[in-house]
Design a protein around this motif. Structure first.
Motif, short mmCIF file in Angstrom:
data_model
loop_
_atom_site.label_atom_id
_atom_site.label_comp_id
_atom_site.label_asym_id
_atom_site.label_seq_id
_atom_site.Cartn_x
_atom_site.Cartn_y
_atom_site.Cartn_z
N LYS A 65 -88.65 -105.89 0.56
CA LYS A 65 -88.52 -105.74 -0.84
C LYS A 65 -87.28 -105.08 -1.27
O LYS A 65 -86.27 -105.43 -2.03
CB LYS A 65 -89.64 -104.93 -1.66
N GLN A 66 -86.99 -103.79 -0.36
CA GLN A 66 -85.49 -103.14 -0.43
C GLN A 66 -84.36 -104.02 -0.09
O GLN A 66 -83.24 -103.85 -1.03
CB GLN A 66 -85.64 -101.72 0.37
N ASN A 67 -84.50 -104.99 0.89
CA ASN A 67 -83.44 -105.61 1.07
C ASN A 67 -82.84 -106.51 -0.19
O ASN A 67 -81.99 -106.69 -0.51
CB ASN A 67 -83.95 -106.40 2.32
N ILE A 68 -84.17 -107.14 -0.72
CA ILE A 68 -83.94 -108.18 -1.90
C ILE A 68 -83.34 -107.52 -2.98
O ILE A 68 -82.60 -107.92 -3.95
CB ILE A 68 -85.18 -108.99 -2.22
N LEU A 69 -83.76 -105.92 -3.23
CA LEU A 69 -83.43 -105.23 -4.57
C LEU A 69 -82.05 -104.86 -4.25
O LEU A 69 -81.44 -104.47 -5.39
CB LEU A 69 -84.31 -104.14 -4.59
N PHE A 70 -81.54 -104.90 -3.14
CA PHE A 70 -80.05 -104.40 -2.87
C PHE A 70 -78.90 -104.92 -3.93
O PHE A 70 -78.05 -104.02 -4.31
CB PHE A 70 -79.64 -104.37 -1.53
N GLY A 71 -78.97 -106.04 -4.19
CA GLY A 71 -78.02 -106.86 -4.99
C GLY A 71 -78.15 -106.58 -6.43
O GLY A 71 -77.33 -106.82 -7.16
N LEU A 72 -79.19 -105.88 -6.81
CA LEU A 72 -79.56 -105.48 -8.37
C LEU A 72 -79.24 -104.25 -8.93
O LEU A 72 -79.28 -103.32 -8.14
CB LEU A 72 -81.01 -105.91 -8.71
N ASN A 73 -78.86 -104.15 -9.85
CA ASN A 73 -78.43 -102.71 -10.50
C ASN A 73 -79.57 -102.08 -11.10
O ASN A 73 -80.00 -102.63 -12.35
CB ASN A 73 -77.31 -102.95 -11.45
N GLY A 74 -80.42 -101.16 -10.22
CA GLY A 74 -81.24 -100.71 -10.88
C GLY A 74 -82.79 -101.23 -10.68
O GLY A 74 -82.81 -102.68 -10.74
N LYS A 75 -84.14 -100.70 -10.88
CA LYS A 75 -85.24 -101.66 -10.62
C LYS A 75 -85.79 -101.56 -12.13
O LYS A 75 -86.90 -100.86 -12.05
CB LYS A 75 -85.91 -100.57 -9.66
N ASP A 79 -92.71 -117.47 -0.12
CA ASP A 79 -94.03 -117.07 0.56
C ASP A 79 -93.71 -116.03 1.26
O ASP A 79 -94.14 -115.92 2.47
CB ASP A 79 -94.58 -118.47 1.54
N ILE A 80 -93.44 -115.01 0.70
CA ILE A 80 -92.81 -113.70 1.58
C ILE A 80 -93.70 -112.62 0.94
O ILE A 80 -93.21 -111.49 0.87
CB ILE A 80 -91.35 -113.55 1.95
N GLU A 81 -94.62 -112.70 -0.21
CA GLU A 81 -95.22 -111.66 -0.83
C GLU A 81 -95.72 -110.81 0.04
O GLU A 81 -95.52 -109.47 -0.20
CB GLU A 81 -96.20 -112.11 -1.92
N GLU A 82 -96.43 -111.33 1.30
CA GLU A 82 -97.23 -110.10 2.01
C GLU A 82 -96.23 -109.55 2.88
O GLU A 82 -96.79 -108.44 3.64
CB GLU A 82 -98.31 -110.84 2.81
N LEU A 83 -95.00 -109.75 2.79
CA LEU A 83 -94.07 -109.08 3.72
C LEU A 83 -93.36 -107.88 2.97
O LEU A 83 -92.46 -107.31 3.50
CB LEU A 83 -92.91 -110.23 4.45
N SER A 84 -93.68 -107.54 1.91
CA SER A 84 -92.89 -106.65 1.17
C SER A 84 -92.41 -105.35 1.80
O SER A 84 -91.34 -105.12 1.63
CB SER A 84 -93.66 -106.47 -0.34
#
Length: 343
Positions: A95-105, A121-126
């Motif tokens: 989840k942190q990897n995916i959020l990296f490109g976004l400005n703020g959560k 299909d990667i919800e369980e890998l968060s």
């Protein structure tokens, strides 16, 4: 969305790209297809801003982003990029990897992440880290990270090369579905012609840094410009011939010589699937040398007498082959899959 105008690029003294031009339109998937070393990845790196062109310019939404004297930094281009190695941050969770490109959560960002992870299909890998994931899972996380900022275009460097065949089919189908739903354009590098045909609205065929042909998959498959393009889109048979009286006589019949001069030696290129085999038909007679079951189809090796020579041809037929080794069969060729080029 993005256009390449007469782009050339060299590494030291070696010319890698020579006068290549093409466009990627809104919501269009374009593939760069060709053998290793033909310049595909270099074009992708130029689009990302990781290389500077020697000549020509690249535009994004009608604004120049690369030219010999100017390169807009990669982080200011707003394009997504999926590397062949995925390049995930090992110290961050999925989840942190995916959020990296976004400005703020923000709550909007959280919804984007949730929807992307569900779609892939990667919800369980968060909460897992990259080293805990399989190659296919890492690939999907890298794709989600690139898509999270909702870029106008995403650049893909052989994104499926590390996946096994069954997983590759499923993941690329998911990717195409997401690209269509989000109306995201894509420029993809691949050396797999079937993959390019499945994914692409348009294909650019490259060889030795030059554009050989570009067009829709059906154009390149059914109307190849030369032998290189014809052979790149599947295995083929070669039947030699010579122009006589504006015709080309072969054991399989007569073909029009088009504009070839009298006496010109030509190669008739025929796809494996263009050979139709039968025990109760008309056509040239061939002897079955061997057969191989390949799952959905069978590959039949044939020997055909052509005057004083013997032609060894391959036919790809649906399902299981019931032809016996040594058996004589009739061979007819689909004229729509016959291409004639100078020898």
């Amino acid at each position: 969305m993005i256009s390449f105008d007469n782009i050339s690029h060299s590494y030291e003294t070696e010319k890698i790209i020579s006068n290549v031009s093409f466009n990627v339109q809104h919501n269009e998937v374009v593939s760069l297809l060709g053998p290793s070393g033909c310049g595909k990845t270099t074009l992708l790196r130029l689009a990302a801003g990781l290389e500077t062109p020697d000549a020509g310019f690249i535009k994004l939404n009608e604004e120049i982003i690369s030219s010999p004297g100017f390169v807009l930094p990669p982080e200011e281009r707003g394009v997504g990029l999926v590397f062949q190695s995925y390049a995930l941050f090992p110290h961050l969770t999925v989840k942190q990897n995916i959020l990296f490109g976004l400005n703020g959560k923000t709550s909007e960002s959280a919804k984007i992440i949730t929807d992307l992870m569900r779609e892939l299909d990667i919800e369980e890998l968060s909460d897992k880290y990259p080293h805990e994931l399989s190659g296919g899972q890492q690939q999907r996380v890298a794709l989600a990270r690139a898509l999270a900022p909702n870029p106008p275009i995403i650049l893909l460097d052989e994104p499926f090369s590390g996946l096994d065949s069954r997983l590759r089919e499923r993941v690329r189908d998911q990717m195409l579905h997401i690209l269509r739903n989000t109306e995201t354009s894509a420029l993809m590098v691949t050396h797999d012609a079937e993959e390019a045909m499945f994914m692409s609205d348009k294909i650019i065929v490259l060889n030795e840094g030059k554009e050989i042909q570009q067009g829709r998959p059906i154009d390149l498959y059914c109307r190849p410009k030369n032998r290189f393009v014809a052979e790149f889109f599947g295995e083929v048979n070669h039947i030699p011939g010579t122009v006589k009286n504006k015709k080309i006589e072969t054991v399989f019949g007569t073909y029009e010589a088009n504009n070839y001069a009298e006496g010109t030696r030509v190669q008739i290129v025929v796809r494996h699937e263009a050979l139709n085999l039968s025990l109760k038909s008309q056509g040239a007679t061939a002897s079955v040398v061997e057969t191989h079951l390949l799952g959905k189809n069978s590959l039949v090796h044939l020997s055909v007498s052509a005057g004083s020579a013997e032609l060894h041809l391959h036919a790809r037929i649906p399902g299981l082959s019931w032809f016996e080794i040594g058996e004589n069969v009739f061979v007819e060729i689909d004229p729509e899959q016959v291409f004639i080029f100078p020898e």
